[in-house]
Scaffold this motif. Structure first.
Motif, PDB file in Angstrom:
ATOM      1  N   ARG A 148       8.930  -8.661 -11.784  1.00  0.00           N
ATOM      2  CA  ARG A 148       8.423  -7.413 -11.472  1.00  0.00           C
ATOM      3  C   ARG A 148       7.787  -7.178  -9.442  1.00  0.00           C
ATOM      4  NH1 ARG A 148       1.704  -6.326 -14.045  1.00  0.00           N
ATOM      5  NH2 ARG A 148       2.389  -3.886 -13.220  1.00  0.00           N
ATOM      6  N   THR A 149       7.724  -6.473  -9.614  1.00  0.00           N
ATOM      7  CA  THR A 149       7.211  -5.718  -8.305  1.00  0.00           C
ATOM      8  C   THR A 149       6.314  -5.068  -8.172  1.00  0.00           C
ATOM      9  OG1 THR A 149       9.429  -6.488  -7.065  1.00  0.00           O
ATOM     10  CG2 THR A 149       7.429  -5.403  -5.977  1.00  0.00           C
ATOM     11  N   VAL A 150       5.274  -4.764  -7.594  1.00  0.00           N
ATOM     12  CA  VAL A 150       4.391  -4.015  -7.102  1.00  0.00           C
ATOM     13  C   VAL A 150       3.927  -3.752  -5.502  1.00  0.00           C
ATOM     14  CG1 VAL A 150       1.551  -2.544  -7.176  1.00  0.00           C
ATOM     15  CG2 VAL A 150       2.964  -3.719  -9.613  1.00  0.00           C
ATOM     16  N   ASP A 151       4.365  -2.419  -5.371  1.00  0.00           N
ATOM     17  CA  ASP A 151       4.172  -2.438  -4.192  1.00  0.00           C
ATOM     18  C   ASP A 151       2.954  -1.242  -2.909  1.00  0.00           C
ATOM     19  OD1 ASP A 151       6.148  -3.293  -2.988  1.00  0.00           O
ATOM     20  OD2 ASP A 151       7.648  -1.518  -2.359  1.00  0.00           O
ATOM     21  N   PHE A 152       2.256  -1.809  -2.408  1.00  0.00           N
ATOM     22  CA  PHE A 152       1.322  -1.135  -2.442  1.00  0.00           C
ATOM     23  C   PHE A 152       1.901  -0.046  -0.479  1.00  0.00           C
ATOM     24  CE2 PHE A 152      -0.902  -4.529  -4.201  1.00  0.00           C
ATOM     25  CZ  PHE A 152      -2.349  -4.070  -4.751  1.00  0.00           C
ATOM     26  N   GLU A 153       2.236   1.139  -1.223  1.00  0.00           N
ATOM     27  CA  GLU A 153       2.488   2.189  -0.310  1.00  0.00           C
ATOM     28  C   GLU A 153       1.097   2.756   1.120  1.00  0.00           C
ATOM     29  OE1 GLU A 153       6.607   3.019  -2.188  1.00  0.00           O
ATOM     30  OE2 GLU A 153       5.496   4.505  -2.493  1.00  0.00           O
ATOM     31  N   PHE A 154       1.273   3.383   1.652  1.00  0.00           N
ATOM     32  CA  PHE A 154       0.736   3.912   2.847  1.00  0.00           C
ATOM     33  C   PHE A 154       1.273   5.055   3.066  1.00  0.00           C
ATOM     34  CE2 PHE A 154      -1.130   4.905   7.011  1.00  0.00           C
ATOM     35  CZ  PHE A 154      -2.595   4.649   6.786  1.00  0.00           C
ATOM     36  N   GLU A 155       0.576   6.099   3.151  1.00  0.00           N
ATOM     37  CA  GLU A 155       0.513   7.717   3.987  1.00  0.00           C
ATOM     38  C   GLU A 155       1.286   8.091   5.386  1.00  0.00           C
ATOM     39  OE1 GLU A 155      -1.639  10.744   2.538  1.00  0.00           O
ATOM     40  OE2 GLU A 155      -1.696   9.933   0.493  1.00  0.00           O
ATOM     41  N   TYR A 156       2.491   7.052   6.009  1.00  0.00           N
ATOM     42  CA  TYR A 156       1.970   7.026   6.820  1.00  0.00           C
ATOM     43  C   TYR A 156       2.958   8.541   7.243  1.00  0.00           C
ATOM     44  CZ  TYR A 156       3.637   2.065   6.713  1.00  0.00           C
ATOM     45  OH  TYR A 156       3.316   0.796   6.562  1.00  0.00           O
ATOM     46  N   PRO A 157       3.182   8.477   9.028  1.00  0.00           N
ATOM     47  CA  PRO A 157       3.108  10.670   9.404  1.00  0.00           C
ATOM     48  C   PRO A 157       4.938  10.221   8.916  1.00  0.00           C
ATOM     49  CG  PRO A 157       1.941   9.990  10.823  1.00  0.00           C
ATOM     50  CD  PRO A 157       2.465   8.619   9.906  1.00  0.00           C
ATOM     51  N   PHE A 158       5.837   9.199   8.877  1.00  0.00           N
ATOM     52  CA  PHE A 158       7.251   9.802   7.697  1.00  0.00           C
ATOM     53  C   PHE A 158       7.225   9.666   6.948  1.00  0.00           C
ATOM     54  CE2 PHE A 158       6.245   5.550  10.429  1.00  0.00           C
ATOM     55  CZ  PHE A 158       6.163   4.256   9.268  1.00  0.00           C
ATOM     56  N   GLY A 159       6.316   9.383   5.922  1.00  0.00           N
ATOM     57  CA  GLY A 159       6.022   9.538   4.849  1.00  0.00           C
ATOM     58  C   GLY A 159       5.630   8.086   3.954  1.00  0.00           C
ATOM     59  N   GLN A 160       5.549   8.420   2.301  1.00  0.00           N
ATOM     60  CA  GLN A 160       5.344   7.187   1.401  1.00  0.00           C
ATOM     61  C   GLN A 160       5.684   5.608   1.671  1.00  0.00           C
ATOM     62  OE1 GLN A 160       2.341   8.152  -1.294  1.00  0.00           O
ATOM     63  NE2 GLN A 160       3.446   6.440  -2.529  1.00  0.00           N
ATOM     64  N   LYS A 161       5.095   4.883   1.944  1.00  0.00           N
ATOM     65  CA  LYS A 161       6.075   3.732   2.611  1.00  0.00           C
ATOM     66  C   LYS A 161       5.573   2.785   2.287  1.00  0.00           C
ATOM     67  CE  LYS A 161      10.387   5.744   4.161  1.00  0.00           C
ATOM     68  NZ  LYS A 161      10.788   6.965   5.382  1.00  0.00           N
ATOM     69  N   GLU A 162       6.742   2.075   2.137  1.00  0.00           N
ATOM     70  CA  GLU A 162       5.643   0.113   1.912  1.00  0.00           C
ATOM     71  C   GLU A 162       4.495  -0.092   3.049  1.00  0.00           C
ATOM     72  OE1 GLU A 162       8.625  -2.285   0.533  1.00  0.00           O
ATOM     73  OE2 GLU A 162       6.929  -4.296   0.634  1.00  0.00           O
ATOM     74  N   LEU A 163       3.855  -0.878   2.273  1.00  0.00           N
ATOM     75  CA  LEU A 163       2.988  -1.597   3.502  1.00  0.00           C
ATOM     76  C   LEU A 163       2.833  -3.436   2.971  1.00  0.00           C
ATOM     77  CD1 LEU A 163       0.496  -1.268   5.437  1.00  0.00           C
ATOM     78  CD2 LEU A 163      -0.450  -0.798   4.195  1.00  0.00           C
ATOM     79  N   PHE A 164       2.232  -3.034   2.058  1.00  0.00           N
ATOM     80  CA  PHE A 164       2.367  -4.574   1.384  1.00  0.00           C
ATOM     81  C   PHE A 164       3.011  -4.785   0.017  1.00  0.00           C
ATOM     82  CE2 PHE A 164      -2.182  -5.031   3.572  1.00  0.00           C
ATOM     83  CZ  PHE A 164      -1.128  -5.101   4.739  1.00  0.00           C
ATOM     84  N   GLY A 165       3.841  -5.846  -0.297  1.00  0.00           N
ATOM     85  CA  GLY A 165       4.116  -6.064  -1.776  1.00  0.00           C
ATOM     86  C   GLY A 165       3.287  -7.286  -2.980  1.00  0.00           C
TER      87      GLY A 165
END
Ligand code: ATP
Length: 406
Positions: free
Chosen positions: A224-241
């Protein structure tokens, strides 16, 4: 201006500020660079260090159930066979052929002694191979964790987006060992702990999203994985996991645990909170970057939490050509530096310019020594975010600032 354009501009502004003000430079720049590598300058390095220190304090130093380690980057190849990385740590190329993103290297000098190894693609394996050593040395009871901060290397097919996707980066990882029946409880616990730290360091919470990762997109070891995503200017992508690695790693390394009370022998399960330091730096810069108007002038400032700011205080003499002011300012600077590290002295340009320079690098406090200081031993302390100024007795300055460095 369209939102997309504004966001692209924001990335350009951050990259340019980082270079101009000494946060981050392109790697090997004088030789044309090397894709996927970035060098931290003095201020970026301080920020990076402060992030790591905040993490270590929260998750290691102030807890009794987590042990810190520092494992070697080069490891026996058998580690990467057992961990599944040699067979499975691959990204798809454009034509669908898979490409293993581990950097291969050779260890040893004599031909007959040379062995192939890899630069580690995650810090986690350094933790697993020290599981037995840690248990034997400290006799911890479950649940307990082992933490490590260090470099990881991945030969990313398409490094891009500044610090976001590099070929060499820092990770902060915890492997938390639990009984298999407890994994759901501790998965939730670590999700909350991660969110708490994310908020503590001052990331923009409106831009943070936790996303359940579908089975097909999960790493080979994860159930099971939950990603913490961040809204970067280039899109919402993984920050931490956050991953539930089950007993995958300990089982593959043929490791187990004996309960000190019952002598029951079993393989613990693992919850893994993982944090990319460089992505934290980027997300923090994006969260902190602000523009406004102060005293009728436009300015740029970094609204970093004082505890994370690379420079805590800048001390100025009001005028650089008045020896009595310079002498007094130097004296105040020297005294303050004994009590609070990361302080600078600046007498370049006029006071307005100095404020702008400090705002741009996120210095929370500027201390100015003026003619009143000579008379009554007070200084002005200016607050970065509001621009307001207070007069404080020189003798009480260190205490005054220390109370605000949280
Ligand atoms: P992505 O899907 O973005 O490639 P990942 O799922 O491969 O990331 P993990 O294997 O979970 O990433 O790595 C743990 C953490 O390391 C990530 O949450 C991220 O913060 C950081 N990280 C991973 N790859 C990179 C990279 N190429 N550059 C910078 N940081 C990275």
């Amino acid at each position: 201006m369209k939102i997309k354009e504004q966001e692209n501009n924001l990335m350009e502004k951050i990259v340019s500020l980082c270079k101009r003000r000494g946060f981050v430079f392109p790697g090997s720049e004088i030789y044309g660079g090397l894709a996927g590598t970035w060098d931290y300058g003095h201020l970026g390095n301080e920020l990076l260090h402060n992030i790591k220190q905040s993490w270590w304090n929260k998750f290691v130093a102030t807890r009794e159930d987590i042990y810190g380690i520092r494992a070697a980057i080069l490891m026996n190849t058998k580690v990467w066979d057992a961990s599944g990385h040699v067979a499975g740590f691959a990204d798809p190329l454009e034509n669908g052929e898979k490409f293993n993103t581990m950097f291969k290297t050779q260890v040893g000098a004599k031909k007959e002694e040379i062995i192939t190894s890899y630069l580690r693609p995650e810090t986690a394996q350094g933790i697993f191979v020290n599981f037995k050593n840690t248990v034997d040395a400290f006799h911890p009871k479950l649940p307990f964790g082992i933490a490590q901060i260090g470099k990881a290397f991945r030969n990313e097919i398409a490094p891009r987006d500044f610090l976001f996707r590099q070929r060499e980066f820092d990770q902060m990882e915890i492997e938390y060992f639990v009984r298999s029946t407890d994994w759901e409880k501790y998965f939730k616990y670590w999700k909350d702990e991660m969110l708490e730290w994310i908020e503590e360091i001052g990331l923009d919470m409106k831009k943070i999203h936790d996303v359940e990762v579908a089975e097909d997109d999960r790493a080979h070891y994860s159930q099971r994985t939950v990603d913490f995503e961040f809204e970067y200017p280039f899109g919402q992508k993984e920050l931490f996991g956050l991953a539930y690695r089950g007993d995958f790693d300990l089982k593959n390394h043929k490791l187990n645990y004996s309960d000190p009370d019952t002598q029951e022998l079993f393989v613990p399960h693992v919850i893994e909170p993982t944090f990319g330091v460089d992505r934290a730096v980027l997300a923090l810069l994006l969260s902190a970057y602000a523009e406004d108007e102060l005293g009728g002038e436009k300015r740029t400032y970094l609204k970093l939490k004082p505890a994370l700011a690379p420079v805590k205080v800048a001390v100025f003499p009001l005028l650089r050509n008045k020896p009595e002011l310079v002498k007094k300012a130097r004296e105040i600077y020297t005294n303050l530096k004994q009590e609070i590290p990361s302080i600078i002295f600046d007498d370049n340009g006029n006071i307005g310019k100095r404020y702008r320079r400090q705002d741009e690098i996120g210095t929370p406090f500027c201390v100015t020594v003026d003619f009143d200081t000579i008379k009554d031993d007070t200084v002005t302390v200016r607050d970065r975010d509001t621009g307001t100024q207070e007069r404080v007795k020189a003798g009480e300055l260190a205490e005054f600032i220390k109370n605000k460095l949280v």
